[in-house]
Every structure is written in C-alpha cells, then in structure tokens.
Design a protein around this motif. Structure first.
Motif, PDB file in Angstrom:
ATOM      1  N   LYS A 101       5.132  15.037  10.553  1.00 30.93           N
ATOM      2  CA  LYS A 101       6.010  15.908  10.785  1.00 30.93           C
ATOM      3  C   LYS A 101       7.464  15.544  10.738  1.00 30.93           C
ATOM      4  N   ALA A 116      12.857  25.258  14.015  1.00 30.66           N
ATOM      5  CA  ALA A 116      13.349  24.976  15.250  1.00 30.66           C
ATOM      6  C   ALA A 116      14.193  23.818  15.538  1.00 30.66           C
ATOM      7  N   VAL A 139       8.407  21.617  22.381  1.00 32.12           N
ATOM      8  CA  VAL A 139       7.140  21.379  22.006  1.00 32.12           C
ATOM      9  C   VAL A 139       7.122  20.035  21.668  1.00 32.12           C
ATOM     10  N   LYS A 141       5.314  16.909  19.570  1.00 28.71           N
ATOM     11  CA  LYS A 141       4.619  16.661  18.236  1.00 28.71           C
ATOM     12  C   LYS A 141       4.474  15.287  17.947  1.00 28.71           C
ATOM     13  N   VAL A 153       2.705  22.319  23.193  1.00 30.16           N
ATOM     14  CA  VAL A 153       3.572  23.352  23.666  1.00 30.16           C
ATOM     15  C   VAL A 153       3.789  23.179  25.296  1.00 30.16           C
ATOM     16  N   GLU A 183      10.988  19.548  19.822  1.00 28.55           N
ATOM     17  CA  GLU A 183      11.784  20.585  19.037  1.00 28.55           C
ATOM     18  C   GLU A 183      11.786  21.583  19.980  1.00 28.55           C
ATOM     19  N   ARG A 184      12.827  22.737  19.888  1.00 27.64           N
ATOM     20  CA  ARG A 184      12.719  23.728  20.903  1.00 27.64           C
ATOM     21  C   ARG A 184      11.551  24.725  20.676  1.00 27.64           C
ATOM     22  N   LYS A 185      11.227  25.204  21.765  1.00 25.69           N
ATOM     23  CA  LYS A 185      10.084  26.214  21.610  1.00 25.69           C
ATOM     24  C   LYS A 185      10.928  27.539  21.176  1.00 25.69           C
ATOM     25  N   LEU A 186       9.978  28.271  20.206  1.00 23.75           N
ATOM     26  CA  LEU A 186      10.615  29.504  19.863  1.00 23.75           C
ATOM     27  C   LEU A 186       9.628  30.714  20.327  1.00 23.75           C
ATOM     28  N   GLU A 190       3.054  34.459  15.649  1.00 30.96           N
ATOM     29  CA  GLU A 190       2.805  33.645  14.115  1.00 30.96           C
ATOM     30  C   GLU A 190       1.996  34.304  13.253  1.00 30.96           C
ATOM     31  N   LYS A 212      -6.451  30.713  17.217  1.00 31.77           N
ATOM     32  CA  LYS A 212      -6.496  29.316  17.246  1.00 31.77           C
ATOM     33  C   LYS A 212      -7.254  28.838  18.631  1.00 31.77           C
ATOM     34  N   MET A 270       6.529  31.095  12.953  1.00 35.94           N
ATOM     35  CA  MET A 270       7.015  31.942  13.978  1.00 35.94           C
ATOM     36  C   MET A 270       7.865  33.220  13.421  1.00 35.94           C
ATOM     37  N   LEU A 280       7.308  26.383  11.263  1.00 29.72           N
ATOM     38  CA  LEU A 280       6.963  25.557  12.194  1.00 29.72           C
ATOM     39  C   LEU A 280       6.541  24.139  11.535  1.00 29.72           C
TER      40      LEU A 280
HETATM   41  P1  AMP Z   1       2.010  22.854  14.275  1.00 25.87           P
HETATM   42  O1  AMP Z   1       0.873  22.248  14.226  1.00 25.87           O
HETATM   43  O2  AMP Z   1       3.400  22.433  14.194  1.00 25.87           O
HETATM   44  O3  AMP Z   1       1.976  24.257  13.808  1.00 25.87           O
HETATM   45  O4  AMP Z   1       1.774  23.365  15.833  1.00 25.87           O
HETATM   46  C1  AMP Z   1       0.516  23.970  16.454  1.00 25.87           C
HETATM   47  C2  AMP Z   1       0.801  25.217  17.086  1.00 25.87           C
HETATM   48  O5  AMP Z   1       1.792  24.943  18.355  1.00 25.87           O
HETATM   49  C3  AMP Z   1       1.691  26.298  16.463  1.00 25.87           C
HETATM   50  O6  AMP Z   1       0.591  27.121  15.714  1.00 25.87           O
HETATM   51  C4  AMP Z   1       2.049  27.162  17.535  1.00 25.87           C
HETATM   52  O7  AMP Z   1       1.285  27.798  18.109  1.00 25.87           O
HETATM   53  C5  AMP Z   1       2.578  26.064  18.428  1.00 25.87           C
HETATM   54  N1  AMP Z   1       4.104  25.710  18.259  1.00 25.87           N
HETATM   55  C6  AMP Z   1       4.565  24.604  17.342  1.00 25.87           C
HETATM   56  N2  AMP Z   1       5.737  24.447  17.331  1.00 25.87           N
HETATM   57  C7  AMP Z   1       6.166  25.522  18.206  1.00 25.87           C
HETATM   58  C8  AMP Z   1       7.713  25.911  18.373  1.00 25.87           C
HETATM   59  N3  AMP Z   1       8.569  25.374  18.007  1.00 25.87           N
HETATM   60  N4  AMP Z   1       7.559  27.093  19.374  1.00 25.87           N
HETATM   61  C9  AMP Z   1       6.807  27.640  19.660  1.00 25.87           C
HETATM   62  N5  AMP Z   1       5.306  27.309  19.307  1.00 25.87           N
HETATM   63  C10 AMP Z   1       5.072  26.377  18.669  1.00 25.87           C
END
Ligand code: AMP
Ligand code: GLY
Length: 420
Positions: A101, A116, A139, A141, A153, A183-186, A190, A212, A270, A280
C-alpha cells in the motif's frame, strides 16, 4: 487456444466457465470440483511457482491466466514470460500495486491520481503524529498483504492509535505491518471497477458492487466479499471520470516508471456525492466475487482479449454487455470469516432449477471427499443469476440459493437490495 487458469476459487471457476463457453480448451491448477466439470485440473498449488512454470511448458499452453494475487506478487508472471509462456497477469513490480500500500499510495501521489491524504509510518511515534496531523478521523492500513484484514476504518483517534500499535508492536500481520499507511477517512459510496490493460490500452469492464461485511445491512466483520451486483449503482458519467482521472493516469504512470503491467487493474473507489472518484486501493487481479456477475454479463471473446493483453496488443472495443443484471450470492461456511469450519456435506446442487442458462453456481471452497461434495473453505459457493433488472436477478439468485443446503450455511439476504 489452450489456456491454463491458475487458482481454485470462485473467480477461477468463473474464468474457466467463460473461456470454455467461448470455445477454448481450458486446463486449471489446482482447480476445484466445480472447475473439474469443465476443465482437466492439475494438482499444482498456487504457491508452487516452479511447478506451475513446468506445467505450463509441459502442456504447451498458448496462454496462462493467473487468478490470485500471491503468486503475482511472488513473480509468477515474470517467471512464465521468461520461459516463453504468454501470460495474463502483471510482473512482480506491477503487482506491488496490491502487494504494498505504501508503493501504491506513493505512485498515486507521483502521478496525480486522486486518493485520500496519507502518511507512511514505521514507528508508533510517527503513527501518533500522523493521526494527529490528519485530524484523527483516519483509516490505518498495513503495508503488505494481509488477506483483506489489514485495514482498520477507525471511529476515533484512540482506535487508530491502538490499531497502529497492534500492527507495529504486536506484529498482528507479521512483516506486512512493519510499515503503515495512515490516511484520512473519506465519505461517499464505494464501487469496484475492473479494467484490463496491456500496459497501454484499457478495456473497462462493467462495474460491480461488492458487499463486504458478513451480516445484512453492512454489519459485522469484513469478509472477502459476500455477494456482488453488476451493473453497480454508478452512472456512465462517473465511470467515464474514473477512467479519465484514475485508470488512465495509472496506466501512464506505470509505463513511465518502466513497469510491465499486462493484467487486471482492479480499483476500489470511493465516490463522493458530487461524483468525484477517489482511489482507495488497487488489486492486481480479478475480484472475487466481482468476476462472477461481470463475466456472466460479458459478451465477446474474453480469451482473445486476455491473450491480446498478454502479448501487449489488446484488441479494443470488442466487448459488449448483456443488458440484464447479474447478482452473485455467496454461501459461506459456519464460522466464516474468523475460523471457517470445513467438511460439511453440501446438498441440492443437482436440483433441476440450477441447470438453466440464467443461473450458475460457481464453486469456491468445495472439495470431494469419499465421493461426496463437502465444504472446504470460508466462501463455499457463489450462486449467480441473470435477470431483467437487479430485482429479477436477485429473485432468481435467492430462488436458486433455496435449493442448496449445508450445515452452518451463512449468507446475506440483502445482496443488491440497496440501489440508489
Ligand atoms: P482497502 O483494502 O484499502 O480497499 O480498504 C478496505 C476497505 O476499507 C474499503 O473497501 C473501504 O470500505 C474502507 N476504506 C479504505 N480506505 C478508506 C478511506 N480512506 N476512507 C473510508 N473508507 C476506507
Ligand atoms: N471482493 C474483494 C476482492 O476481490 O478483493
């Protein structure tokens, strides 16, 4: 063409089904009991890179299609191409889009791909400072592969700080969590968009929407995906923006950095209220269970497209889409996602209602034991149906689901129910 499909899940069953329907001679490794009905399966594990290269050479296949991400991240496509085997799947350098990532976010930043605001952290002190600077609504990661579980999240800064400690200090995801993206939550809704690329050209597939969490109403822990609908809720205008603002700059950016990318770009996005897309994450392979409804709707020769992409000369504009909707309902094992139980006998798959053209039951976690079909993984089956509109496809899928039984079977009842 003779095509080897690597993998043994629902996604691979859908790929084999589609390619076989288009008249290709398909073989699989390792495959599963559903795939076996369509293609000879060879017992070579997806982690056995030497074995897979040897199989592709011995079988003199015209094309290899790699399903899962782990062998791509480990360099399987590079190995196959070095052995002279045309391969649909990115090089290890390209698979870092999913495997790291940190790599993907930094690539987004270098090429102006909307994402984000983020920081990369390797220590708890850095993480705490990043959480504060990003405003606390974040969020967290893990950098590396974590079977879809490495993303938290957070609902408040305390949870974010705890998640960072869990990854950096308690090594919850091993080396995958040695570095974090915070990262900032958006806000927004989706969508998943899958596109095929030969490194230059792009063919955007019909959008799909995943569900999911394990329980209805988007409650409970995240899973690999409990069901999908295609088309998704997004308008053509939003898809056009995603192509222009996210996918095209990604293909140009990868090429500019000398990265050989012939495969799927699977963007998790998103979309804001005004239609603005934010990327994302990327996956470097077909989605599971997105592939099931998308390939159920695809019209045209998928094999020719994948072979073209593998050769760096993908034909353009050859795809059309069944105007009907497709819904895939996943039937999962007892205990999924935490600790799926295996070995439960599966009944009902011989019901005549499952034999029509508009319903396909894709196998994911199944095995044959003493001549009996049993559960063998978290997601067991993906019941996929076509219908005139999402509601009709939903009805047909759930009618098919009602014929199938195994102990502890879990499913969501609201796949495709929320359409805005
Ligand atoms: P990812 O594996 O990065 O896609 O993250 C898994 C899930 O987390 C995504 O499908 C979103 O539901 C949520 N998510 C990831 N990043 C964000 C973000 N910046 N803002 C809001 N939700 C997020
Ligand atoms: N459906 C989510 C994934 O394939 O990663």
């Amino acid at each position: 063409m003779k095509i080897l499909v690597i993998g043994g899940g629902g996604r691979e069953h859908a790929l084999v089904w589609r390619l076989a329907r288009d008249g290709h001679a398909v073989i699989a490794a390792p495959g599963n009991p559903g795939i076996e009905a369509l293609a000879p399966c060879h017992p070579v594990a997806v982690g056995d890179l030497d074995g897979l290269v040897a199989l592709a050479s011995a079988e003199a296949v015209d094309l290899v299609v790699v399903g899962p991400e782990a062998p791509l991240v480990a360099g399987l496509a590079d190995r196959l191409r070095a052995a002279g085997v045309p391969t649909f799947g990115p090089s290890a350098s390209g698979a870092r889009l999913e495997g790291s990532k940190v790599f993907s976010k930094q690539l987004f930043a270098r090429h102006g791909i909307p994402t984000a605001a983020f920081e990369v952290c390797a220590t708890v002190a850095e993480a705490d400072a990043a959480i504060a600077r990003l405003g606390g609504d974040v969020v967290v990661k893990a950098d590396g592969l974590a079977a879809g579980k490495g993303v938290v999240v957070c609902s408040d800064p305390d949870q974010a700080r705890a998640a960072a400690r869990d990854m950096l200090e308690a090594h919850r995801f091993g080396a995958s969590g040695d570095r974090l993206v915070i990262e900032r939550k958006l806000p927004g809704r989706e969508v998943s968009i899958l596109a095929l690329t030969d490194g230059v050209r792009l063919e955007v597939l019909a959008p799909a929407e995943d569900h999911k969490t394990i329980f209805d109403g988007d409650r409970g822990p995240n899973t690999g995906g409990m069901g999908t609908v295609s088309p998704a809720w997004v308008s053509d205008d939003v898809v056009a923006r995603i192509r222009r603002e996210v996918l095209e700059p990604t293909v140009r950016g990868l090429a500019a950095e000398g990265i050989d990318y012939r495969g799927v770009l699977y963007a998790g996005l998103m979309v804001g209220d005004d239609g603005t897309p934010w990327c994302l994450e990327y996956n470097c392979r077909f989605g599971d269970p997105e592939t099931q409804p998308v390939l159920a709707r695809l019209q045209g020769d998928l094999g020719a497209l994948l072979a073209g992409a593998a050769a760096g000369a993908m034909p353009e504009g050859t795809l059309a889409w069944d105007p009907r909707a497709a819904v895939c309902v996943v039937l999962a094992a007892a205990g999924y996602p935490a600790s799926p139980r295996t070995g439960d006998p599966i009944d009902g798959l011989d019901d005549p209602a499952l034999a029509g053209d508009d319903v396909v039951v894709f196998h994911a976690g199944t095995a044959r034991r003493d001549g009996r079909l049993v559960t063998a993984g978290g997601r067991v089956l993906g019941v996929t149906a076509l219908g005139d509109g999402v509601e009709a496809a939903r009805r047909r899928a759930y009618d098919a689901v009602a014929r199938i039984r195994f102990d502890g079977m879990q499913l969501r009842r609201d796949i495709g129910a929320r359409r805005g």
